[in-house]
Structures are given as structure tokens and as C-alpha cells.
Design a protein around this motif. Structure first.
Motif, PDB file in Angstrom:
ATOM      1  N   ALA A  69     -20.893  20.598  19.132  1.00 36.07           N
ATOM      2  CA  ALA A  69     -21.276  19.469  19.985  1.00 36.07           C
ATOM      3  C   ALA A  69     -20.479  19.458  21.280  1.00 36.07           C
ATOM      4  O   ALA A  69     -21.030  19.204  22.364  1.00 36.07           O
ATOM      5  N   VAL A  70     -19.176  19.739  21.201  1.00 36.78           N
ATOM      6  CA  VAL A  70     -18.347  19.762  22.404  1.00 36.78           C
ATOM      7  C   VAL A  70     -18.787  20.894  23.331  1.00 36.78           C
ATOM      8  O   VAL A  70     -18.879  20.716  24.559  1.00 36.78           O
ATOM      9  N   CYS A  71     -19.072  22.054  22.758  1.00 34.87           N
ATOM     10  CA  CYS A  71     -19.565  23.175  23.579  1.00 34.87           C
ATOM     11  C   CYS A  71     -20.899  22.823  24.224  1.00 34.87           C
ATOM     12  O   CYS A  71     -21.142  23.159  25.393  1.00 34.87           O
ATOM     13  N   ASN A 153     -10.180  14.283  20.243  1.00 33.16           N
ATOM     14  CA  ASN A 153      -9.853  12.967  20.806  1.00 33.16           C
ATOM     15  C   ASN A 153      -8.868  13.075  21.955  1.00 33.16           C
ATOM     16  O   ASN A 153      -8.834  12.213  22.838  1.00 33.16           O
ATOM     17  N   LEU A 154      -8.070  14.134  21.955  1.00 36.79           N
ATOM     18  CA  LEU A 154      -7.063  14.288  22.992  1.00 36.79           C
ATOM     19  C   LEU A 154      -7.600  15.009  24.221  1.00 36.79           C
ATOM     20  O   LEU A 154      -7.302  14.619  25.363  1.00 36.79           O
ATOM     21  N   ILE A 155      -8.393  16.059  24.022  1.00 35.79           N
ATOM     22  CA  ILE A 155      -8.782  16.902  25.162  1.00 35.79           C
ATOM     23  C   ILE A 155     -10.132  16.531  25.768  1.00 35.79           C
ATOM     24  O   ILE A 155     -10.341  16.730  26.969  1.00 35.79           O
ATOM     25  N   LEU A 156     -11.063  16.000  24.973  1.00 35.53           N
ATOM     26  CA  LEU A 156     -12.390  15.698  25.519  1.00 35.53           C
ATOM     27  C   LEU A 156     -12.354  14.650  26.631  1.00 35.53           C
ATOM     28  O   LEU A 156     -13.034  14.820  27.649  1.00 35.53           O
ATOM     29  N   PRO A 157     -11.587  13.555  26.478  1.00 34.81           N
ATOM     30  CA  PRO A 157     -11.530  12.596  27.593  1.00 34.81           C
ATOM     31  C   PRO A 157     -11.039  13.213  28.894  1.00 34.81           C
ATOM     32  O   PRO A 157     -11.448  12.788  29.973  1.00 34.81           O
ATOM     33  N   PHE A 158     -10.167  14.227  28.807  1.00 31.45           N
ATOM     34  CA  PHE A 158      -9.684  14.864  30.025  1.00 31.45           C
ATOM     35  C   PHE A 158     -10.802  15.626  30.724  1.00 31.45           C
ATOM     36  O   PHE A 158     -10.844  15.688  31.948  1.00 31.45           O
TER      37      PHE A 158
END
Length: 244
Positions: A69-71, A153-158
Motif C-alpha cells: 500500500a505504501v509503495c 507511522n514514523l516515515i509515511l507522514p514525512f
């Protein structure tokens, strides 16, 4: 009145069409990412000592789906930006269409830069700090679900927040924002960014600071870029409509 209603309906139908195309693109990228998800998984855990534990078969599927999903989100950003541009393009001047179209690749690049910053810089620092707290006191064991939930949760908002300068430039170019308005709302924006930082990081001061500082820097960069774009816009307007 009927003409206005029909015009609104046409806009809503076009908006729905753009959203559907974006969703179709997301699904296609998701399927493609899922095909290679095991290779992506191995790449993400290559620096991790030992193997991640799973508490059930469904957890494996959840991990693979969240990675895919992130990709897919990253790959869909240019498509979504293009659909937004196509939707607003009729209301723009020919020169504005060309300029705003150039923002599309930048959205994807900044998203990747944000994800990379979170993964290669912030994530190891935060993870190392938290694991050091258990040194000699607890036996640390990571489950795949907890590990990747923490990472995402840590890297996606960035990835999303790193697009702030380009979005601000885009809105300034369209006349929706200006540097004066951004400066006046600095306190509120700072407060909102601090809240976001606290929500996306573990409950410790070091992690909060590591996230808050880059976000505040991004906001100030956005203000300066907005100021540059706004000045150029005023110069173009003055050249087009000289004072006699």
C-alpha cells in the motif's frame, strides 16, 4: 439557474471521473507492488539482526499489504497530481497551465525524499534510542506487525509533509496563498506541526524534537519559497498591466 445547476453537475461528474481514475491507478500499483512485496520486505529488513516474529498467518498478510500500500501511494502521487491539474486546468491561463504542470514531478520527488529521510535518518535514531532503553533490562523481540507499524507511522507522514513547500508554491502561484498570510499564521502553523509531531512519534522527548525541528524548517522554507513566487507573480502582473 438551470444552466448553473447543469454546470455544477458537469464539474461533479468530472471530479468523480478523476477520482475513479486515481483509484484505478492505485489498485493497479498495489497489485504490481504486491507481486514484488517479498523482495521489498527483504530489502527493508536487511540491516535488522535476526528475523521478525509473527503471531499468526494473518499478520504476514497484513505486513505484505501495508508495504504494498505504501509503495502504491508513492506511485499514485504523480497520477493523482495530474488528475487534479486536469481538473483545474480549464480555469487557468495557458502560462499558468505550463507552470503548474511542472509541479507534478516535484511532488513525487519530494515524497520520496521525505520517505528516505524518515527511513534512513530518523527511523534508525529513534529505534536505536528506544532499544537502548531496554539494554540489560529486557529481552527485546520484534514482531513483524509492530515493527512495520512503527516504521510506517514514523516515515509515511514525512513523505507527505515534505511536499509542503511545493504545495505552498503551487497555491501561491494560483493566488490562493501569499507570504503575508503564512507569516501571520506562523504561530498556529507551528502549534499544528508540533501536534502532528507528537502524534506520529513515540512518547519520548528525543523523538519529538527530531521530528519537530525538520517540520518547522520545512515551514520556514515554504514561507521563503512563497515569497519568491509571490514577487515574481507581482512582477508579471505589473508587466502585463503597466501603470500609466
Amino acid at each position: 439557474m438551470e444552466s448553473k445547476d447543469s454546470h455544477v453537475i458537469e464539474h461533479m461528474e468530472e471530479l468523480r471521473s478523476r477520482i475513479i481514475k486515481t483509484l484505478i491507478g492505485f489498485v493497479a500499483f498495489f497489485v504490481l507492488s504486491f507481486i514484488f512485496v517479498q523482495d521489498i520486505y527483504e530489502l527493508l529488513i536487511k540491516d535488522l539482526e535476526g528475523k521478525l516474529a509473527v503471531l499468526g498467518p494473518s499478520e504476514i498478510l497484513w505486513v505484505y499489504m501495508i508495504i504494498a500500500a505504501v509503495c502504491a501511494i508513492a506511485a499514485t502521487i504523480p497520477l493523482a497530481a495530474f488528475q487534479v491539474w486536469r481538473f483545474v486546468a480549464p480555469a487557468l491561463k495557458p502560462e499558468e497551465r505550463k507552470v503548474t504542470f511542472r509541479f507534478i514531478p516535484g511532488l513525487f520527488i519530494l515524497f520520496i525524499i521525505g520517505i528516505s529521510f524518515g527511513y534512513f535518518v530518523l527511523f534508525p535514531i529513534v529505534l536505536g534510542f528506544l532499544t537502548s532503553l531496554s539494554a540489560g533490562q529486557f529481552e527485546m523481540m520484534f514482531t513483524a506487525e509492530k515493527y512495520f507499524r512503527f516504521m510506517i507511522n514514523l516515515i509515511l507522514p514525512f513523505g507527505i509533509l515534505f511536499e509542503m513547500p511545493l504545495v505552498v508554491m503551487f497555491l501561491t502561484r494560483l493566488g490562493i496563498l501569499n507570504p503575508t498570510r503564512l507569516k501571520k499564521s506562523r504561530k498556529i502553523s507551528y502549534f499544528a506541526l508540533v501536534i502532528v509531531s507528537i502524534l506520529i512519534t513515540p512518547p519520548d522527548l528525543i523523538s519529538d524534537i527530531l521530528v519537530i525541528v525538520p517540520l518547522l524548517v520545512l515551514y520556514e522554507v515554504s514561507v521563503q519559497l512563497s515569497n519568491i513566487v509571490y514577487r515574481k507573480r507581482l512582477l508579471r502582473e505589473q508587466a502585463a498591466f503597466p501603470v500609466t
